[in-house]
Design a protein around this motif. Sequence first.
Motif, short mmCIF file in Angstrom:
data_model
loop_
_atom_site.label_atom_id
_atom_site.label_comp_id
_atom_site.label_asym_id
_atom_site.label_seq_id
_atom_site.Cartn_x
_atom_site.Cartn_y
_atom_site.Cartn_z
N PHE A 1 0.81 -1.22 0.00
CA PHE A 1 0.00 0.00 0.00
C PHE A 1 0.84 1.27 0.00
CE2 PHE A 1 -2.68 -3.29 1.94
CZ PHE A 1 -3.76 -3.23 1.06
N LYS A 2 0.45 2.20 -0.88
CA LYS A 2 1.16 3.47 -0.97
C LYS A 2 0.58 4.48 0.02
CE LYS A 2 4.03 2.19 -3.91
NZ LYS A 2 5.34 1.87 -3.36
N ALA A 3 -0.61 4.21 0.51
CA ALA A 3 -1.21 5.09 1.52
C ALA A 3 -2.26 4.29 2.29
CB ALA A 3 -1.87 6.29 0.85
N VAL A 4 -2.46 4.71 3.53
CA VAL A 4 -3.50 4.09 4.35
C VAL A 4 -4.42 5.19 4.85
CG1 VAL A 4 -3.96 2.78 6.46
CG2 VAL A 4 -1.97 2.20 5.05
N CYS A 5 -5.69 5.06 4.53
CA CYS A 5 -6.67 6.08 4.94
C CYS A 5 -7.63 5.45 5.94
CB CYS A 5 -7.46 6.57 3.75
SG CYS A 5 -6.41 7.19 2.45
N THR A 6 -8.12 6.28 6.83
CA THR A 6 -8.99 5.80 7.91
C THR A 6 -10.23 6.67 7.99
OG1 THR A 6 -8.00 7.25 9.52
CG2 THR A 6 -6.94 5.09 9.21
N ILE A 7 -10.96 6.47 9.05
CA ILE A 7 -12.19 7.26 9.27
C ILE A 7 -11.90 8.76 9.24
CG2 ILE A 7 -11.98 7.13 11.81
CD1 ILE A 7 -15.12 6.83 11.78
N ASP A 8 -10.69 9.14 9.64
CA ASP A 8 -10.34 10.57 9.65
C ASP A 8 -10.28 11.17 8.25
OD1 ASP A 8 -10.15 10.48 12.38
OD2 ASP A 8 -8.03 9.93 12.36
N ASN A 9 -10.15 10.33 7.23
CA ASN A 9 -10.12 10.83 5.85
C ASN A 9 -11.50 10.84 5.20
OD1 ASN A 9 -7.33 9.11 6.21
ND2 ASN A 9 -7.03 11.05 5.16
N MET A 10 -12.48 10.29 5.91
CA MET A 10 -13.83 10.23 5.33
C MET A 10 -14.57 11.55 5.52
SD MET A 10 -14.93 6.36 6.43
CE MET A 10 -16.43 6.19 5.48
N ILE A 11 -15.50 11.79 4.62
CA ILE A 11 -16.36 12.97 4.77
C ILE A 11 -17.73 12.43 5.16
CG2 ILE A 11 -17.42 14.95 3.62
CD1 ILE A 11 -14.91 15.10 1.86
N GLY A 12 -18.09 12.64 6.43
CA GLY A 12 -19.28 11.98 6.96
C GLY A 12 -19.03 10.48 6.92
#
Length: 259
Positions: A157-168
């Motif tokens: 993986f080149k990046a890991v996104c979580t709930i903090d990256n979600m919009i709503g």
Amino acid sequence: MKLNHHSKSCQIIINKKITNFQNLETQRTADTTPDLQNNDEKSKINYFTNKISSDCKLARELHEASLQSHWYIEQPKEIVDKRIVKLKKQQKNHKVVVLDLDETLIYHKNDQSIIRPFCKQFLDRLSKICTLVLFTAAKIEHATNMLKLIDPNKQYFKAVCTIDNMIGKVKDLRIFQTDLKDIVIIDNSPYNFIAQINNGLPILPFEGQNDDNQLEELLSYLEDLLLVDDVRIELAKKFKLQQFYKELNGRQAINKLYS
Ligand SMILES: [Mg+2]
């Protein structure tokens, strides 16, 4: 180009919805994508539709996501800007594949985490032909723990996104600042991609079955899909998610969605 490998059971459910939809009178006036299936593909659909119930959870969720995508109001740029993820593509022309975690790659039961069959081969192959991003609706602690299982050498993986990256409750792909023609999001919860529904590629949820083969089929499909110029055109043609909600109406929809 033929794109007929993917997620057969997922495609079957969708095809059934479309077939039912095509039988409705309302379809005559609907703005559907032209039907490009040949006779061979149609006979396969008939074979499978006898086996699959359109009442399954994914079908209901696809219906709801399809409807919601038409009501979805895009959040202002300032909100997106706070969640930007800088992606360093492996190669300039590489597409980006955004992968969900729970029930897409892994399943939890009784404190046990079960990795979906074929996951390692899937990530290994895919990471060589596109830029892979993990996007979970969970917190970073959960993502970190799961990555130790599915990507222990931190090579996929080149990046890991979580709930903090979600919009709503939505995984809005604008945070990646990449041309949307080059991004695919794969998720067992279609609501997650209502902001860009034509970038969405639904997958049946993994609930620990030993004989699950969805990732294997998905890989075959992606190997073709990632070669096209605009993934949205191919995905819209194949899954017709924007029109999906039209198959049901009124009481039928309520019964199916909330029963
Ligand atoms: Mg999930």
